[in-house]
Design an enzyme around this catalytic site. Structure first.
Site, PDB file in Angstrom:
ATOM      1  N   SER A 118       0.616  -1.029  -0.137  1.00 57.53           N
ATOM      2  CA  SER A 118       0.140   0.050  -0.051  1.00 57.53           C
ATOM      3  C   SER A 118       0.850   1.349   0.056  1.00 57.53           C
ATOM      4  O   SER A 118       0.452   2.234   0.213  1.00 57.53           O
ATOM      5  CB  SER A 118      -0.988  -0.125   1.154  1.00 57.53           C
ATOM      6  OG  SER A 118      -2.059  -0.618   0.881  1.00 57.53           O
ATOM      7  N   LYS A 121       0.129   3.818  -2.521  1.00 56.83           N
ATOM      8  CA  LYS A 121      -0.940   4.679  -2.465  1.00 56.83           C
ATOM      9  C   LYS A 121      -0.675   6.200  -2.454  1.00 56.83           C
ATOM     10  O   LYS A 121      -1.387   7.133  -2.321  1.00 56.83           O
ATOM     11  CB  LYS A 121      -1.922   4.444  -1.281  1.00 56.83           C
ATOM     12  CG  LYS A 121      -2.638   3.211  -1.630  1.00 56.83           C
ATOM     13  CD  LYS A 121      -3.922   2.947  -0.377  1.00 56.83           C
ATOM     14  CE  LYS A 121      -4.630   1.648  -0.567  1.00 56.83           C
ATOM     15  NZ  LYS A 121      -4.170   0.487  -0.008  1.00 56.83           N
ATOM     16  N   SER A 175      -5.848   2.945   4.856  1.00 53.45           N
ATOM     17  CA  SER A 175      -5.145   2.277   3.701  1.00 53.45           C
ATOM     18  C   SER A 175      -6.370   1.723   3.009  1.00 53.45           C
ATOM     19  O   SER A 175      -6.228   0.496   2.303  1.00 53.45           O
ATOM     20  CB  SER A 175      -4.461   1.415   4.109  1.00 53.45           C
ATOM     21  OG  SER A 175      -3.228   1.047   3.020  1.00 53.45           O
ATOM     22  N   LYS A 282       3.077   6.466   5.612  1.00 48.37           N
ATOM     23  CA  LYS A 282       2.129   5.259   5.080  1.00 48.37           C
ATOM     24  C   LYS A 282       2.509   3.933   5.207  1.00 48.37           C
ATOM     25  O   LYS A 282       3.764   3.811   5.352  1.00 48.37           O
ATOM     26  CB  LYS A 282       2.211   5.510   3.347  1.00 48.37           C
ATOM     27  CG  LYS A 282       1.143   4.696   2.745  1.00 48.37           C
ATOM     28  CD  LYS A 282      -0.102   5.020   2.965  1.00 48.37           C
ATOM     29  CE  LYS A 282      -1.249   4.279   2.579  1.00 48.37           C
ATOM     30  NZ  LYS A 282      -1.494   3.035   3.472  1.00 48.37           N
TER      31      LYS A 282
END
Length: 339
Positions: A118, A121, A175, A282
């Site tokens: 992720s 992203k 997420s 993140k």
């Protein structure tokens, strides 16, 4: 050649002195994450959680009297610098960058191509901001029902209408793969959006990055590296202040409206609560990629950003503090404060 050596030595000594003096500055209060309400505390221009750079004012040198003793007797030995051991980290690759200077402090296998999970992203978010205003409203597509049931979700329902800003909180806090897919099909086709993600990586000069989806779910052809992600996150840090603010949010309540239900989001980034000074950025995990983190942290007025890829399950949150502590010690910043 002799003159070059003298100038380089002087530069290193000056740099060490600067790091020592800046290290005593107290950490900024803006780096602390907090629970906020979207309508009340997240206006269109978010406060920047990053600490301000410190401007050092160096006093002019004051002439001193000429010593009466011979020059040789006034010379003092220079103390040897204590070597700082590199931490033992169990991960596929690591990159650590000083955000104040843009220089890498440590790299370990950092150019190897690896599934970014992720962490993908951050590109989804940047491209979405490039294409849309944060207060633009978009519709949740039916296609989110095709996402794997065991992946991470914001909890969207097809047909709901949310702002880009609200979906960003779903991306960074939860997420949410459903939020990522919604943004990817909001104003263009999904394939064109992914092409824009790859184009952005190319413009940033990233040679070991390629995307095939906006979520980071493992798929052939999806890869990046710790080095590339460190550069991309540094670019986000300096050009997308609204996203930095979103990533620094520990928890958020989005009230229900006529177009969507209420959402109570809690940031899954544990370091926001356990490592003082953390303000993003993140998290990521898949069975293929293992544990992945991009972490931004400030201490003593200085900022570091670290990328960790391929940490065995359950170890990423133990490894990242070691990386950050090592970086802050390298630049001569005070020890980690108590949480």
């Amino acid at each position: 050649m002799g003159h070059r050596v003298i100038r380089v030595t002087a530069l290193f000594l000056a740099t060490g002195a600067l790091g020592s003096s800046l290290g005593s500055t107290s950490p900024p209060t803006t780096a602390r994450a907090s629970h906020v309400s979207l309508t009340a505390a997240v206006p269109s221009d978010e406060p920047d959680p990053r600490p301000e750079h410190i401007r050092l004012i160096t006093p002019a040198p004051v002439p001193s009297a000429v010593p009466t003793a011979p020059l040789a007797s006034a010379a003092r030995p220079v103390a040897a610098v204590r070597p700082i051991p590199v931490p033992a980290i169990e991960a596929h690759e690591v990159a650590l960058i000083n955000l104040d200077t843009g220089r890498f402090l440590w790299q370990s296998n950092a150019h190897a191509r690896w599934a970014p999970a992720s962490l993908t992203k951050i590109f989804t978010a940047m491209v979405a901001v490039d294409l849309m205003r944060m207060n633009a409203t978009v519709t949740v597509p039916v296609s989110i029902r095709q996402l794997p049931a065991d992946s991470t979700f914001m909890g969207l329902t097809p047909g709901e209408r949310l702002t880009v800003r609200e979906l960003m909180f779903g991306i960074f806090l939860s997420s949410g793969n459903d939020a990522a897919e919604t943004l990817a099909s909001a104003v263009t086709s999904r394939s064109m959006f992914i092409a824009a993600m790859n184009a952005k990586a190319a413009r940033l000069g990233l040679r070991d990055t390629h995307f095939v989806n906006p979520t980071g779910l493992s798929e052939a052809g999806l890869y990046s590296s710790a080095y590339d992600l460190a550069l991309a996150a540094t670019y986000l840090e300096s050009h997308y202040g609204s996203l930095v603010s979103v990533g620094a949010t520990a928890a958020l309540t989005i009230p229900a409206t006529a177009t969507h239900k209420a959402y109570a989001l809690v940031n899954i980034n544990k370091l926001l609560r356990s490592y003082p000074g953390t303000y993003g950025l993140k998290t990521g995990w898949t069975e293929v990629a293992l544990g992945c983190l991009i972490t931004a942290s400030s201490r003593g007025g200085h900022r570091l950003l670290a990328v960790l890829l391929g940490a065995p399950n359950g170890t990423a949150y133990e490894a990242m503090p070691k990386i950050l502590d090592y970086g802050f010690e390298l630049i001569g910043v005070l020890p980690r404060p108590a949480p």
